[in-house]
Design a protein around this motif. Structure first.
Motif, PDB file in Angstrom:
ATOM      1  N   ILE A 139      37.999  32.966  37.230  1.00  0.00           N
ATOM      2  CA  ILE A 139      38.367  33.069  35.808  1.00  0.00           C
ATOM      3  C   ILE A 139      37.373  33.980  35.079  1.00  0.00           C
ATOM      4  CG2 ILE A 139      38.552  31.763  33.627  1.00  0.00           C
ATOM      5  CD1 ILE A 139      39.614  29.375  35.349  1.00  0.00           C
ATOM      6  N   ALA A 140      36.087  33.811  35.363  1.00  0.00           N
ATOM      7  CA  ALA A 140      35.061  34.623  34.684  1.00  0.00           C
ATOM      8  C   ALA A 140      35.210  36.102  35.050  1.00  0.00           C
ATOM      9  CB  ALA A 140      33.668  34.114  35.045  1.00  0.00           C
ATOM     10  N   GLU A 141      35.494  36.375  36.331  1.00  0.00           N
ATOM     11  CA  GLU A 141      35.646  37.779  36.763  1.00  0.00           C
ATOM     12  C   GLU A 141      36.881  38.423  36.138  1.00  0.00           C
ATOM     13  OE1 GLU A 141      35.847  37.612  41.023  1.00  0.00           O
ATOM     14  OE2 GLU A 141      33.753  36.935  41.119  1.00  0.00           O
ATOM     15  N   SER A 142      37.910  37.603  35.871  1.00  0.00           N
ATOM     16  CA  SER A 142      39.164  38.149  35.338  1.00  0.00           C
ATOM     17  C   SER A 142      39.127  38.365  33.823  1.00  0.00           C
ATOM     18  CB  SER A 142      40.333  37.211  35.647  1.00  0.00           C
ATOM     19  OG  SER A 142      40.261  36.712  36.942  1.00  0.00           O
ATOM     20  N   ALA A 143      38.091  37.886  33.145  1.00  0.00           N
ATOM     21  CA  ALA A 143      38.043  37.996  31.678  1.00  0.00           C
ATOM     22  C   ALA A 143      37.587  39.399  31.291  1.00  0.00           C
ATOM     23  CB  ALA A 143      37.095  36.940  31.107  1.00  0.00           C
TER      24      ALA A 143
ATOM     25  N   SER B 196      36.785  35.331  25.883  1.00  0.00           N
ATOM     26  CA  SER B 196      37.513  34.188  26.418  1.00  0.00           C
ATOM     27  C   SER B 196      36.570  32.986  26.430  1.00  0.00           C
ATOM     28  CB  SER B 196      37.990  34.471  27.843  1.00  0.00           C
ATOM     29  OG  SER B 196      38.882  35.545  27.853  1.00  0.00           O
ATOM     30  N   TYR B 197      37.139  31.801  26.707  1.00  0.00           N
ATOM     31  CA  TYR B 197      36.347  30.566  26.672  1.00  0.00           C
ATOM     32  C   TYR B 197      36.800  29.657  27.803  1.00  0.00           C
ATOM     33  CZ  TYR B 197      35.599  25.688  25.335  1.00  0.00           C
ATOM     34  OH  TYR B 197      35.290  24.354  25.357  1.00  0.00           O
ATOM     35  N   LEU B 198      35.844  29.095  28.530  1.00  0.00           N
ATOM     36  CA  LEU B 198      36.207  28.154  29.601  1.00  0.00           C
ATOM     37  C   LEU B 198      35.390  26.874  29.489  1.00  0.00           C
ATOM     38  CD1 LEU B 198      37.748  27.490  32.225  1.00  0.00           C
ATOM     39  CD2 LEU B 198      35.881  28.587  33.490  1.00  0.00           C
ATOM     40  N   ASP B 199      36.125  25.751  29.383  1.00  0.00           N
ATOM     41  CA  ASP B 199      35.521  24.412  29.331  1.00  0.00           C
ATOM     42  C   ASP B 199      35.560  23.851  30.756  1.00  0.00           C
ATOM     43  OD1 ASP B 199      34.964  21.728  29.066  1.00  0.00           O
ATOM     44  OD2 ASP B 199      36.507  21.326  27.556  1.00  0.00           O
ATOM     45  N   THR B 200      34.428  23.926  31.471  1.00  0.00           N
ATOM     46  CA  THR B 200      34.439  23.495  32.879  1.00  0.00           C
ATOM     47  C   THR B 200      34.462  21.974  33.009  1.00  0.00           C
ATOM     48  OG1 THR B 200      32.023  23.538  33.093  1.00  0.00           O
ATOM     49  CG2 THR B 200      33.203  25.579  33.611  1.00  0.00           C
ATOM     50  N   GLY B 201      33.975  21.267  31.973  1.00  0.00           N
ATOM     51  CA  GLY B 201      34.055  19.805  31.974  1.00  0.00           C
ATOM     52  C   GLY B 201      35.507  19.355  32.014  1.00  0.00           C
TER      53      GLY B 201
ATOM     54  N   THR C  12      34.180  25.442  41.481  1.00  0.00           N
ATOM     55  CA  THR C  12      33.282  26.592  41.280  1.00  0.00           C
ATOM     56  C   THR C  12      34.002  27.904  41.608  1.00  0.00           C
ATOM     57  OG1 THR C  12      31.329  25.266  41.708  1.00  0.00           O
ATOM     58  CG2 THR C  12      31.073  27.621  42.024  1.00  0.00           C
ATOM     59  N   GLU C  13      34.781  27.923  42.696  1.00  0.00           N
ATOM     60  CA  GLU C  13      35.540  29.140  43.055  1.00  0.00           C
ATOM     61  C   GLU C  13      36.514  29.522  41.944  1.00  0.00           C
ATOM     62  OE1 GLU C  13      37.465  28.450  46.816  1.00  0.00           O
ATOM     63  OE2 GLU C  13      35.552  28.576  47.879  1.00  0.00           O
ATOM     64  N   LEU C  14      37.183  28.507  41.423  1.00  0.00           N
ATOM     65  CA  LEU C  14      38.143  28.732  40.338  1.00  0.00           C
ATOM     66  C   LEU C  14      37.423  29.304  39.101  1.00  0.00           C
ATOM     67  CD1 LEU C  14      41.077  28.170  39.385  1.00  0.00           C
ATOM     68  CD2 LEU C  14      40.378  25.834  38.847  1.00  0.00           C
ATOM     69  N   GLN C  15      36.255  28.747  38.785  1.00  0.00           N
ATOM     70  CA  GLN C  15      35.492  29.200  37.613  1.00  0.00           C
ATOM     71  C   GLN C  15      35.039  30.648  37.772  1.00  0.00           C
ATOM     72  OE1 GLN C  15      32.551  26.120  37.764  1.00  0.00           O
ATOM     73  NE2 GLN C  15      33.859  24.638  36.735  1.00  0.00           N
ATOM     74  N   ARG C  16      34.586  31.004  38.969  1.00  0.00           N
ATOM     75  CA  ARG C  16      34.124  32.393  39.192  1.00  0.00           C
ATOM     76  C   ARG C  16      35.289  33.362  39.052  1.00  0.00           C
ATOM     77  NH1 ARG C  16      30.266  30.747  44.173  1.00  0.00           N
ATOM     78  NH2 ARG C  16      28.467  30.162  42.927  1.00  0.00           N
TER      79      ARG C  16
END
Ligand code: DC
Length: 231
Positions: free
Chosen positions: A126-130, A38-43, A120-124
């Protein structure tokens, strides 16, 4: 029966940080696509919250007003590297978040601690769910968001190379003006108090000034494959 030979590769979490114009997004997307991650663009998430604040007339010179509004917009990121998406309260904002207005205001919004905590909470999450792993690109991923990432990369390039690349992306924009805006934004992002743009101590630094995009992608793919083999 699952054997070492036919087992699915272990999920791997890759953090790619660095200033703008280093090829972070193109590299991150291509690496994720090539390796089935998966890919996440945090910007894009910080741009989306900034777009919502501009759209709703929040006073961006007032950090208190930004903090009060930080929890209001519903931000959703689609993590397919071949077709990443970003919506705010269900509306596609992938175009509007790239305007010069949002670009010039995103550093002020992303410096506010309440904004960073929420994103940051949202990003963590998403990363845990990948399930198969993820490539997460940003400024503070290796230092703050995912300090236990399997692999941390910090991309750099000379200011001239970064401005030239950004001007190319913006289709013929003035290189000198682009360089000045880029240096100003990097200085703001690097000097803010809460999780500034920084290289993690255990990150691999890749200077992309003299490299083609393809060379950077190959370099990062090799590093990820080595990490996967170790897991
Ligand atoms: O990568 P980008 O240029 O789209 O990022 C836009 C802005 O968002 C950038 O100026 C700083 C901020 N940002 C941040 O503070 N932390 C991140 N992890 C990613 C981006």
């Amino acid at each position: 029966m699952e054997t070492a030979e036919n087992a699915a590769p272990a999920a791997v979490i890759v953090a790619i940080d660095g200033p703008s114009g280093t090829g972070k997004s193109s590299t991150s997307k291509a690496v994720a696509a090539q390796l089935g991650l998966s890919y996440l663009d945090t910007g894009a998430q910080y741009r989306a919250i900034t777009w919502w604040m501009v759209h709703n007339g929040i006073d961006l010179t007032d950090p208190g007003a930004i903090a009060d509004a930080a929890g209001k917009p519903g931000i959703v990121s689609g993590t397919d590297p071949l077709a990443p998406t970003i919506t705010v309260d269900g509306a596609d904002v992938s175009g509007p978040i790239r305007t010069t207005e949002v670009t010039s205001k995103v550093s002020a919004v992303s410096a506010v601690p309440e904004v960073r905590t929420r994103i940051t909470e949202l990003q963590r999450w998403i990363a845990e769910s990948a399930e198969k792993g993820i490539v997460v690109e940003g400024r503070d991923i290796g230092t703050t968001v995912l300090p236990d990432a399997d692999l941390k990369i910090f991309l750099t390039a000379s200011p001239e190379a970064r401005a030239a690349r950004r001007s190319g992306e913006l289709k013929g924009a003035d290189v000198k003006a682009t360089q000045e805006a880029l240096i100003k934004r990097d200085a703001a992002d690097s000097s803010r108090k809460t999780s500034p743009l920084a290289k993690a101590d255990d990150a691999v630094e890749v200077d992309t000034t003299e490299l083609t995009l393809q060379q950077v992608i190959e370099c990062v793919v090799t590093l990820v494959e080595e990490k996967r083999a170790e897991k």
